[in-house]
Write an enzyme that holds these catalytic residues in place. Structure first.
Site, short mmCIF file in Angstrom:
data_model
loop_
_atom_site.label_atom_id
_atom_site.label_comp_id
_atom_site.label_asym_id
_atom_site.label_seq_id
_atom_site.Cartn_x
_atom_site.Cartn_y
_atom_site.Cartn_z
N HIS A 131 0.84 -1.24 -0.03
CA HIS A 131 -0.17 -0.10 0.20
C HIS A 131 0.71 1.16 -0.12
O HIS A 131 0.71 2.39 -0.69
CB HIS A 131 -0.91 -0.08 1.13
N GLU A 136 1.98 1.91 -3.55
CA GLU A 136 0.93 2.42 -4.19
C GLU A 136 0.92 3.89 -4.14
O GLU A 136 0.69 4.72 -4.92
CB GLU A 136 -0.30 1.62 -3.70
N HIS A 137 1.20 4.50 -2.81
CA HIS A 137 1.16 5.93 -2.57
C HIS A 137 2.33 6.61 -3.29
O HIS A 137 2.26 7.67 -3.91
CB HIS A 137 1.18 6.25 -1.16
N GLU A 181 -4.71 8.39 6.78
CA GLU A 181 -5.71 7.37 6.32
C GLU A 181 -6.19 6.37 7.21
O GLU A 181 -7.12 5.96 7.10
CB GLU A 181 -5.06 6.88 4.80
#
Lengths: 423, 425
Positions: free
Chosen positions: A67, A70-71, A143
């Site tokens: 993840h 991904e950022h 987040e």
């Protein structure tokens, strides 16, 4: 190029495997303005322990790296951010991480090729520095905290925790604030270099496209041409039994939310997955769907006011069914569902109910082809499970009542069932 | 685009949208009435009762079995708020006959079924079925109380609430818990009869079908035939700023802080706008906070790393902009000045031609994309219908393209903060 046609939904998919191992899939759809592209790698939140091709020793990384990548992939060496560049082209870029894949995508009506330049550029050119990694921790921290305020997330994550001991689906895809803090640029590069090899990836195109042209355009933009060896993924062995039968948490909410989870103690053979999935969807609907006797009773008794939602999730290393909803008496809902399952095992599934629910599933599978975004995400997710999405419509007729009855016995076991509640 | 609207009786319109893009045909019926504290709760209750039974299929179980037999036709209903109106929405989605094993005229059946649900409910003793009223009262209470489950949405609604105190727009679309128990069966049924007599009715049929055939089905439907013509009760969306709270000069903007057990603080800032060019404001909003290159996203999230979500939304029907951020609770004092700086920059014209270009492209792309989504297109149609504008995508795009920097800066100088709402721990 391989072409697979489905005569029921009247659609075709074109599949080409390039020399460097990249799979390109094209789903032409005429008469629409939207185009949708996904570039995805078979790397998700569960891939935390693996052997890098060519090495012997095992690599273990903190939770949340997929993840985090991904950022971070959007950030470019020249100081630009690809999210901005794509947005400036008027296309709608996004990315997401699941348990078994990470996907980069955009939807557009114009500027398709300039956007493809940018997508293929940023995914192939990572740029991580100590500074930009540190900054991202603040955003990812926010987040994670944002999801902490969603009761739906909590009740769902708790259900997974109650079912799974060692399989890392029991932690959030983003990891935790602690694990995210342990991630640095070296870890990011190591994971990037391992998992972002073309042989581990798929590209999916849906919209008004010429398949041959797309393949050529993709080839032009590919920079990595070496096909690496197999990545060995190491998953800890998972006990058959659940961790605990009940889990409860508190939050400021109006009516208790619950998730009933049924952990499968037997991972299916890949070739049986689709058929089994269809049968389980039919069974869940037979047990507690909106036309079921049990739902009617619980509604009339005031225990349920709203229909429950049901789903079946699986990958190569786990599979479970979920029934979720809201009720002031979640325990009672569970008891009644277990009783109903027992009754169906004893008396058999009603023929009429089975046929009706099966007919409904047909509608659901056909409807899935309404929207190119749904189509793209479905094909990509299924691809990483070794499934061609058309198989659902193709195999639908093979699911018989007898087969469903057998699956009911195999999967829906009381000792494998847990209850998660947030109140 | 093939789109035709036809008034079949005064106040009752059928909208035909012919397209071959989908596997499904979608029928949506809206009953629209002005938002009103006296009727809002009753209308919400009526909507959820109607889905439970018709004269011919008096239980939910029978309706659902019927829908499943129709290859899993999807039926649902809900309440929407557009401008100062409450909309009761009912829809049914069925496979196009081309995609089922044998032709069954599913669309015709779906239309009749949907109209039956809305206009011919099962009744007893001169009202709805007692048991249904009872359970749906509990259900509606749950829905209203569950507002607090989604802290983001809750904060947004609360900000609107405070900004539009005492005006219809502040009314919650599902109504009020304290009113539910007071509603008698008789009152409820009277309201239902009033509703079907007076509401503006819009029927949208989207998909691949023969228009004449469908026209006949609707016109000859006994439920439609018994409906009387009705006067237009929908006021054009008024965007008068005086409906809003005007904070005292020395306490402007009004600030509201509420506490709840949250991990992350939810900040909502409602803006006053003294300009009514919706296209200009749409572009203003896109530059301020609606894209990944927007000022809010770049400065609150990317540069200051204060938030995961930092954006603004433009509510066209009310001509209003809301800034929404999820921030760490301790960062409130850091976030506010950064947000104000962005509003100031907009006033000073501190944005580039590229920003405008990006905003326009994003807009145009979104407008085009609406036409590939069956449900979204209908939502667009009904909101145009209610604001008395023609649903003309090309005109919309032309207007967007003609917005100038001067217009945007001019609008920016007519914008000020009305309300700051913060949900905190």
């Amino acid at each position: 190029m391989q072409i697979i046609e489905n005569s029921i939904v009247k659609e075709k998919i074109y599949i080409e495997k390039l020399e460097n191992g990249l799979t390109v899939m094209i789903f032409p759809k005429q008469g629409i303005q939207k185009k949708f592209v996904i570039w995805a790698t078979n790397y998700g939140s569960i891939d935390n322990k693996f052997i890098i091709p060519g090495q012997v020793e095992t690599t273990q990384v903190p939770d949340g790296v997929a993840h985090f990548l991904e950022h971070k992939l959007f950030e470019q060496e020249n100081g630009t951010n690809s999210l901005d560049t794509l947005t400036a082209l008027g296309v709608n870029p996004n990315a997401y991480t699941t348990t078994d894949h990470t996907a980069y995508l955009y939807e557009c009506t114009d500027n398709f090729y300039p956007a493809l330049d940018e997508l293929m550029n940023y995914v192939q050119n990572p740029y991580f520095t100590d500074e930009n990694v540190k900054k991202e921790k603040g955003i990812i921290g926010q987040e994670i905290m944002m999801y902490d305020d969603y009761p739906e997330m909590l009740v769902y994550m708790n259900a997974l925790k109650a079912m799974y001991k060692n399989t890392p689906i029991n932690i959030d895809v983003a990891g935790t604030i602690d694990t995210v803090n342990k991630i640095d640029k070296d870890i990011l590069y190591k994971c990037y270099n391992t998992f972002y090899n073309p042989a581990n990836m798929v590209m999916f195109f849906a919209g008004e496209f010429n398949p041959d042209e797309i393949v050529q355009e993709v080839k032009k933009r590919l920079t990595q041409n070496n096909q690496q060896g197999e990545i060995k993924r190491i998953y800890e062995s998972e006990p058959k039994e659940v961790v605990k039968k009940e889990i409860e948490a508190k939050m400021d909410i109006s009516i208790p939310m619950f998730v009933i989870g049924i952990k499968e103690d037997n991972i299916q053979k890949p070739e049986e997955m689709v058929k089994k999935h269809i049968a389980i969807e039919i069974l869940l609907n037979t047990i507690i769907g909106k036309s079921s006797k049990l739902y009617k009773q619980l509604y009339e008794e005031g225990i349920l006011q709203e229909e429950l939602s049901t789903e079946y999730e699986f990958s190569k290393i786990y599979s479970y069914a979920l029934i979720s909803g809201a009720s002031n008496e979640p325990q009672k809902v569970l008891t009644r569902i277990l009783e109903e399952i027992e009754r169906l095992k004893q008396n058999g599934i009603d023929e009429e109910d089975f046929n009706r629910n099966k007919k409904m599933m047909y509608g659901i599978y056909v409807k899935a082809y309404n929207n190119i975004e749904d189509i793209s995400k479905m094909f990509v997710a299924d691809y990483f499970k070794g499934i061609n999405s058309f198989d659902y419509i193709e195999n639908y007729t093979q699911v018989t009542k007898e087969y469903a009855q057998k699956i009911l016995e195999d999967v829906f076991k009381e000792e494998q069932t847990i209850l998660s509640v947030v109140r | 685009m093939e789109y035709i609207a036809e008034t079949i009786k005064e106040g009752i319109k059928v909208h035909y949208r012919n397209t071959k893009k989908y596997k499904t045909n979608l029928v949506t019926v809206f009953l629209t009435v002005p938002l009103n504290k006296q009727t809002v709760t009753k209308n919400a209750l009526i909507t959820s009762i109607l889905r439970l039974g018709t004269k011919s299929l008096p239980t939910q179980e029978e309706i659902n079995k019927k829908l499943e037999e129709m290859y899993g036709a999807e039926f649902n209903c809900g309440i929407e708020k557009i401008g100062d109106n409450q909309l009761l929405k009912f829809y049914i989605e069925v496979l196009n006959d081309e995609f089922i094993p044998k032709k069954e005229k599913l669309l015709q059946e779906a239309i009749n079924q949907l109209l039956e649900i809305i206009f011919n409910p099962v009744t007893e003793n001169g009202s709805f079925v007692r048991k249904y009223i009872e359970t749906e009262k509990v259900n509606l209470k749950n829905i209203i109380e569950s507002k607090i489950n989604d802290k983001d949405q809750y904060s947004f609604e609360r900000c609107i609430d405070e900004m539009y105190k005492d005006s219809p727009y502040s009314i919650y679309k599902y109504g009020y818990v304290e009113d539910i128990d007071k509603i008698t069966d008789e009152e409820l049924y009277n309201q239902y009869q009033e509703l079907i007599k007076t509401a503006k009715i819009d029927i949208y049929v989207s998909g691949d079908y023969n228009q004449d055939e469908i026209k006949d089905i609707i016109k000859n439907n006994p439920n439609i035939q018994k409906l009387p013509p009705r006067a237009n009760i929908i006021e054009k969306q008024n965007v008068e700023n005086d409906a809003k709270v005007v904070p005292e000069i020395n306490s402007r903007p009004q600030t509201i802080e509420e506490k709840m057990n949250v991990t992350q603080g939810k900040l909502v800032i409602g803006l006053d706008i003294n300009d009514d060019n919706k296209y200009v404001l749409g572009i203003y909003n896109a530059i301020l906070g609606a894209t990944a290159t927007s000022k809010l996203f770049q400065n609150v999230r990317e540069k200051a790393s204060l938030a995961y979500s930092a954006r603004s939304v433009y509510v066209r029907q009310k001509n209003n902009i809301y800034i929404r951020c999820g921030i760490e609770i301790n960062n409130y004092d850091k976030a506010i000045p950064i947000i104000y700086d962005q509003l100031e920059d907009m006033k000073k014209g501190d944005f580039t031609d590229e920003d405008i270009d990006t905003a326009k492209k994003t807009f145009i792309s979104a407008i085009k994309a609406i036409q590939d989504e069956q449900d979204e297109e209908i939502t667009y149609f009904i909101s145009q219908e209610l604001s008395g504008e023609k649903p003309d995508f090309d005109e919309y795009m032309n207007q967007i393209n003609s917005v100038t920097k001067e217009q945007i800066q001019d609008a920016a100088n007519k914008i000020s903060v009305n309300t700051i709402y913060f949900l905190t721990k």
